[in-house]
Design a protein around this motif. Structure first.
Motif, PDB file in Angstrom:
ATOM      1  N   UNK A 103      15.342  25.518  64.264  1.00 22.23           N
ATOM      2  CA  UNK A 103      15.698  24.808  63.032  1.00 22.23           C
ATOM      3  C   UNK A 103      15.505  23.305  63.193  1.00 22.23           C
ATOM      4  N   UNK A 104      15.901  22.773  64.338  1.00 18.98           N
ATOM      5  CA  UNK A 104      15.719  21.338  64.596  1.00 18.98           C
ATOM      6  C   UNK A 104      14.243  20.965  64.536  1.00 18.98           C
ATOM      7  N   UNK A 105      13.389  21.816  65.098  1.00 19.13           N
ATOM      8  CA  UNK A 105      11.954  21.533  65.095  1.00 19.13           C
ATOM      9  C   UNK A 105      11.384  21.562  63.678  1.00 19.13           C
ATOM     10  N   UNK A 106      11.838  22.505  62.873  1.00 18.41           N
ATOM     11  CA  UNK A 106      11.351  22.587  61.490  1.00 18.41           C
ATOM     12  C   UNK A 106      11.810  21.379  60.678  1.00 18.41           C
ATOM     13  N   UNK A 107      13.062  20.985  60.861  1.00 15.31           N
ATOM     14  CA  UNK A 107      13.623  19.886  60.069  1.00 15.31           C
ATOM     15  C   UNK A 107      12.960  18.558  60.421  1.00 15.31           C
ATOM     16  N   UNK A 108      12.501  18.416  61.653  1.00 13.89           N
ATOM     17  CA  UNK A 108      11.831  17.169  62.035  1.00 13.89           C
ATOM     18  C   UNK A 108      10.618  16.885  61.166  1.00 13.89           C
ATOM     19  N   UNK A 109      10.021  17.934  60.629  1.00 14.99           N
ATOM     20  CA  UNK A 109       8.858  17.728  59.762  1.00 14.99           C
ATOM     21  C   UNK A 109       9.231  17.080  58.430  1.00 14.99           C
ATOM     22  N   UNK A 110      10.510  17.097  58.094  1.00 20.48           N
ATOM     23  CA  UNK A 110      10.969  16.481  56.854  1.00 20.48           C
ATOM     24  C   UNK A 110      11.354  15.018  57.041  1.00 20.48           C
ATOM     25  N   UNK A 111      11.459  14.584  58.298  1.00 22.08           N
ATOM     26  CA  UNK A 111      11.814  13.197  58.561  1.00 22.08           C
ATOM     27  C   UNK A 111      10.751  12.263  57.972  1.00 22.08           C
ATOM     28  N   UNK A 112      11.212  11.265  57.267  1.00 15.17           N
ATOM     29  CA  UNK A 112      10.292  10.333  56.620  1.00 15.17           C
ATOM     30  C   UNK A 112       9.842  10.774  55.246  1.00 15.17           C
ATOM     31  N   UNK A 113      10.219  11.990  54.853  1.00 14.55           N
ATOM     32  CA  UNK A 113       9.822  12.529  53.546  1.00 14.55           C
ATOM     33  C   UNK A 113      11.035  12.977  52.729  1.00 14.55           C
ATOM     34  N   UNK A 114      12.230  12.604  53.178  1.00 16.38           N
ATOM     35  CA  UNK A 114      13.451  13.115  52.542  1.00 16.38           C
ATOM     36  C   UNK A 114      13.606  12.633  51.105  1.00 16.38           C
ATOM     37  N   UNK A 115      13.337  11.363  50.858  1.00 17.89           N
ATOM     38  CA  UNK A 115      13.528  10.827  49.503  1.00 17.89           C
ATOM     39  C   UNK A 115      12.613  11.533  48.508  1.00 17.89           C
ATOM     40  N   UNK A 116      11.363  11.762  48.894  1.00 17.28           N
ATOM     41  CA  UNK A 116      10.445  12.489  48.012  1.00 17.28           C
ATOM     42  C   UNK A 116      10.964  13.896  47.755  1.00 17.28           C
TER      43      UNK A 116
END
Length: 340
Positions: A110-123
């Motif tokens: 889960x941590x690895x998957x969520x890292x892909x959202x870092x920097x894109x959270x606001x969008x």
């Protein structure tokens, strides 16, 4: 990447007299802060669990294709969506796949998957599909792992914009409910700076309600004082009435007393509140916390406004409930006998 995929388990998805100035000490802020710091983590976890079980699931079915439960997701394991989380989250089918993977993955996966959202959270917060992925992240990840969302909101001064957004507001509310006080200090401060506007906003008012429910004693105090000092504006807003109702539910008895006094100070405000959707409950709570003489005067104000209140179904309910405050009920269909 192939080696990583093989290491992951295969999973299938399932379907007054104005109030006199007060010193903060009169509120017992120092004592409240002292005790709250030691209990904050466990109490907040309990409150978030209770709140999320009642509220979070209901908002996930707002638009078709958004919820994980709407239709079957194709069998996907965590490894099969690695590198695609951000893109999939923004599509109706993909958001269900990502939510399913997050729900079934191990903590490390889960941590690895969520890292892909870092920097894109606001969008993602502004997307009708991806916001549900963020909600899934909040519900399945520890508070410390949610810091990237808070940082993206606060670093670009976006707190007000996100809190008033149809989808982004959900994320702000859930972050306030789950994160530790130290994590959301800057976010709470930004919301407090725009508290009056947020109180009166159709979506933004929920962020203030969550501050009143989950904030620290100091944040609750500052929020309450802002409402009290701007009661004329807030109480005349349909969304603001909901905030007043939350304040009466989640603040201490002394704060509720001062808020009630601020309302009854304006002779036109109490009758106005009585005619709003949440009016009967709010007015009853406001009157109940007043001392006897002030309560009698408040009831008399409502009786004198009887002709106006009888034109509103909510006003009729308020008139009928006056008996519970020691004045005797007023027949909503009869002429007022108090000279109004």
């Amino acid at each position: 990447m192939a080696t990583f995929s093989l290491a992951l388990p295969l999973c299938t998805s399932n379907n007054t007299d104005g109030p006199a100035p007060r010193m903060p000490a009169s509120h017992g802020i120092s004592q409240a802060l002292g005790s709250e710091m030691s209990l904050c983590s466990s109490r907040k976890t309990q409150r978030f669990a209770s709140w999320s079980s009642e509220s979070c699931h209901s908002v996930q079915s707002t638009t078709a294709g958004e919820s994980e439960s709407e239709g079957p997701a194709s069998p996907r394991c965590a490894g099969s969506i690695v590198g695609q989380v951000q893109a999939l989250s923004h599509t109706p089918e993909g958001t269900r796949q990502v939510q399913s993977a997050l729900g079934q993955a191990s903590d490390i996966e889960r941590e690895l998957l969520v890292k892909e959202l870092h920097g894109h959270a606001v969008r993602a917060m502004r997307c009708p599909h991806a916001n549900h992925v963020l909600q899934k992240v909040i519900s399945t990840m520890p508070a410390a792992s949610l810091q990237f969302m808070v940082d993206e909101i606060t670093q670009d001064d976006l707190a007000k914009k996100i809190a008033t957004h149809r989808y982004g507001g959900r994320i702000v509310q859930q972050l306030l409910a789950k994160c530790e006080a130290s994590q959301i200090r800057d976010l709470a401060e930004a919301l407090l700076q725009d508290a009056v506007a947020l109180c009166c906003h159709f979506f933004g008012n929920f962020a203030i309600q969550h501050l009143l429910q989950f904030g620290t004693a100091e944040q609750q105090y500052r929020c309450l004082r802002t409402i009290e000092q701007n009661i004329g504006t807030i109480a005349r807003s349909p969304s603001g009435v909901s905030v007043i109702e939350a304040a009466m539910q989640h603040t201490c008895s002394l704060d509720r007393l001062w808020l009630a006094r601020a309302v009854v100070q304006d002779a036109e405000l109490l009758p106005h509140l009585a005619q709003t959707r949440h009016g009967p409950g709010v007015v009853s709570q406001l009157i109940a916390v007043l001392p006897e003489r002030e309560r009698e005067r408040a009831c008399q104000v409502l009786v004198e406004a009887g002709a106006e209140l009888r034109t509103s179904r909510y006003g009729k309910r308020v008139l009928a409930s006056l008996g519970s405050h020691g004045l005797g009920s007023v027949d909503a269909g009869s002429p007022c006998t108090s000279g109004c």
